[in-house]
Design a protein around this motif. Structure first.
Motif, PDB file in Angstrom:
ATOM      1  N   THR A  40       0.037  13.386 -35.610  1.00 49.48           N
ATOM      2  CA  THR A  40       0.049  14.753 -35.073  1.00 49.48           C
ATOM      3  C   THR A  40      -1.082  14.933 -34.069  1.00 49.48           C
ATOM      4  N   ILE A  41      -2.270  14.471 -34.406  1.00 51.27           N
ATOM      5  CA  ILE A  41      -3.406  14.566 -33.488  1.00 51.27           C
ATOM      6  C   ILE A  41      -3.140  13.720 -32.241  1.00 51.27           C
ATOM      7  N   MET A  42      -2.556  12.555 -32.434  1.00 49.90           N
ATOM      8  CA  MET A  42      -2.202  11.712 -31.288  1.00 49.90           C
ATOM      9  C   MET A  42      -1.167  12.390 -30.400  1.00 49.90           C
ATOM     10  N   ALA A  43      -0.199  13.073 -31.004  1.00 48.42           N
ATOM     11  CA  ALA A  43       0.825  13.775 -30.220  1.00 48.42           C
ATOM     12  C   ALA A  43       0.192  14.903 -29.410  1.00 48.42           C
ATOM     13  N   LEU A  44      -0.745  15.629 -30.020  1.00 45.37           N
ATOM     14  CA  LEU A  44      -1.456  16.676 -29.285  1.00 45.37           C
ATOM     15  C   LEU A  44      -2.237  16.057 -28.127  1.00 45.37           C
ATOM     16  N   HIS A  45      -2.906  14.959 -28.385  1.00 40.67           N
ATOM     17  CA  HIS A  45      -3.643  14.248 -27.329  1.00 40.67           C
ATOM     18  C   HIS A  45      -2.705  13.865 -26.180  1.00 40.67           C
ATOM     19  N   CYS A  46      -1.560  13.298 -26.500  1.00 36.61           N
ATOM     20  CA  CYS A  46      -0.605  12.887 -25.467  1.00 36.61           C
ATOM     21  C   CYS A  46      -0.087  14.089 -24.682  1.00 36.61           C
ATOM     22  N   GLU A  47       0.193  15.172 -25.393  1.00 34.50           N
ATOM     23  CA  GLU A  47       0.682  16.387 -24.735  1.00 34.50           C
ATOM     24  C   GLU A  47      -0.353  16.922 -23.750  1.00 34.50           C
ATOM     25  N   LEU A  48      -1.595  16.973 -24.166  1.00 34.33           N
ATOM     26  CA  LEU A  48      -2.658  17.476 -23.291  1.00 34.33           C
ATOM     27  C   LEU A  48      -2.911  16.526 -22.121  1.00 34.33           C
ATOM     28  N   ARG A  49      -2.823  15.249 -22.389  1.00 35.27           N
ATOM     29  CA  ARG A  49      -3.048  14.261 -21.334  1.00 35.27           C
ATOM     30  C   ARG A  49      -1.957  14.290 -20.266  1.00 35.27           C
ATOM     31  N   LEU A  50      -0.766  14.746 -20.630  1.00 35.87           N
ATOM     32  CA  LEU A  50       0.345  14.812 -19.679  1.00 35.87           C
ATOM     33  C   LEU A  50       0.280  16.030 -18.751  1.00 35.87           C
ATOM     34  N   ILE A  51      -0.539  17.007 -19.084  1.00 38.42           N
ATOM     35  CA  ILE A  51      -0.580  18.233 -18.280  1.00 38.42           C
ATOM     36  C   ILE A  51      -0.839  17.946 -16.804  1.00 38.42           C
ATOM     37  N   PRO A  52      -1.851  17.142 -16.434  1.00 38.00           N
ATOM     38  CA  PRO A  52      -2.070  16.893 -14.998  1.00 38.00           C
ATOM     39  C   PRO A  52      -0.908  16.166 -14.314  1.00 38.00           C
ATOM     40  N   LYS A  53      -0.108  15.443 -15.080  1.00 42.89           N
ATOM     41  CA  LYS A  53       1.044  14.754 -14.496  1.00 42.89           C
ATOM     42  C   LYS A  53       2.215  15.707 -14.274  1.00 42.89           C
ATOM     43  N   LYS A  54       2.281  16.768 -15.081  1.00 42.43           N
ATOM     44  CA  LYS A  54       3.376  17.731 -14.978  1.00 42.43           C
ATOM     45  C   LYS A  54       3.058  18.856 -13.998  1.00 42.43           C
ATOM     46  N   VAL A  55       1.786  19.224 -13.917  1.00 44.46           N
ATOM     47  CA  VAL A  55       1.365  20.371 -13.113  1.00 44.46           C
ATOM     48  C   VAL A  55       0.266  19.916 -12.167  1.00 44.46           C
ATOM     49  N   HIS A  56       0.441  20.214 -10.890  1.00 43.58           N
ATOM     50  CA  HIS A  56      -0.542  19.743  -9.907  1.00 43.58           C
ATOM     51  C   HIS A  56      -1.495  20.835  -9.440  1.00 43.58           C
ATOM     52  N   ASP A  57      -1.170  22.074  -9.713  1.00 44.46           N
ATOM     53  CA  ASP A  57      -2.040  23.178  -9.324  1.00 44.46           C
ATOM     54  C   ASP A  57      -3.143  23.336 -10.377  1.00 44.46           C
ATOM     55  N   PRO A  58      -4.419  23.296  -9.980  1.00 44.52           N
ATOM     56  CA  PRO A  58      -5.513  23.388 -10.955  1.00 44.52           C
ATOM     57  C   PRO A  58      -5.474  24.662 -11.816  1.00 44.52           C
ATOM     58  N   MET A  59      -5.084  25.774 -11.226  1.00 49.20           N
ATOM     59  CA  MET A  59      -5.024  27.017 -11.995  1.00 49.20           C
ATOM     60  C   MET A  59      -3.932  26.937 -13.068  1.00 49.20           C
ATOM     61  N   LEU A  60      -2.783  26.354 -12.728  1.00 49.00           N
ATOM     62  CA  LEU A  60      -1.719  26.202 -13.714  1.00 49.00           C
ATOM     63  C   LEU A  60      -2.125  25.232 -14.823  1.00 49.00           C
ATOM     64  N   MET A  61      -2.901  24.213 -14.472  1.00 50.59           N
ATOM     65  CA  MET A  61      -3.413  23.299 -15.504  1.00 50.59           C
ATOM     66  C   MET A  61      -4.289  24.056 -16.486  1.00 50.59           C
ATOM     67  N   GLN A  62      -5.176  24.900 -15.967  1.00 50.27           N
ATOM     68  CA  GLN A  62      -6.052  25.692 -16.822  1.00 50.27           C
ATOM     69  C   GLN A  62      -5.251  26.635 -17.714  1.00 50.27           C
ATOM     70  N   ILE A  63      -4.190  27.203 -17.154  1.00 54.39           N
ATOM     71  CA  ILE A  63      -3.345  28.106 -17.942  1.00 54.39           C
ATOM     72  C   ILE A  63      -2.683  27.357 -19.093  1.00 54.39           C
ATOM     73  N   ARG A  64      -2.170  26.179 -18.811  1.00 54.66           N
ATOM     74  CA  ARG A  64      -1.533  25.389 -19.880  1.00 54.66           C
ATOM     75  C   ARG A  64      -2.533  24.985 -20.952  1.00 54.66           C
ATOM     76  N   LEU A  65      -3.723  24.558 -20.537  1.00 56.14           N
ATOM     77  CA  LEU A  65      -4.749  24.196 -21.517  1.00 56.14           C
ATOM     78  C   LEU A  65      -5.136  25.404 -22.363  1.00 56.14           C
ATOM     79  N   GLN A  66      -5.277  26.561 -21.713  1.00 53.79           N
ATOM     80  CA  GLN A  66      -5.625  27.770 -22.449  1.00 53.79           C
ATOM     81  C   GLN A  66      -4.516  28.161 -23.419  1.00 53.79           C
TER      82      GLN A  66
END
Length: 92
Positions: A40-66
C-alpha cells in the motif's frame, strides 16, 4: 457479462508491479504479514511519483499533491474521503 472486481489489495499489488517492478520485488523482503501494508505504501509512492509524468504544469502538480495530502488527513481524522483503492487500503 459480469466484470470481475479486484480487491483493493490486489489493485495495489498490481499497480506497483506494473509501475515499478523492481520496487514490487522488494516487498518480498518484508515479513509476509506486513506485505499488504508495504504494498500500500509502495502504491502511494508510485502514484505520487507519476504525478510529474501525468501533469506538466507546476501549479497542477501542486494541486494534485495537495489533494493526496488532504485525503490522507481525512483518513487520519476519521472523515470521509474520495474513492480510491490506495486510500481504502491506507484506511485499513
Amino acid at each position: 457479462m459480469q466484470m470481475n472486481k479486484i480487491s483493493t489489495q490486489d489493485y495495489c499489488r498490481n499497480f506497483v508491479r506494473d509501475t515499478d517492478y523492481n520496487l514490487y520485488l522488494l516487498n518480498f523482503f518484508a515479513p509476509r504479514d506486513k506485505r499488504p501494508f508495504v504494498l500500500t505504501i509502495m502504491a502511494l509512492h508510485c502514484e505520487l511519483r507519476l504525478i510529474p509524468k501525468k501533469v506538466h504544469d507546476p501549479m497542477l502538480m501542486q494541486i494534485r499533491l495537495q489533494w493526496w495530502r488532504d485525503e490522507i488527513d481525512k483518513i487520519k481524522n476519521g472523515d470521509g474521503y474520495a474513492p480510491s483503492p490506495i486510500l481504502d487500503e491506507l484506511r485499513g
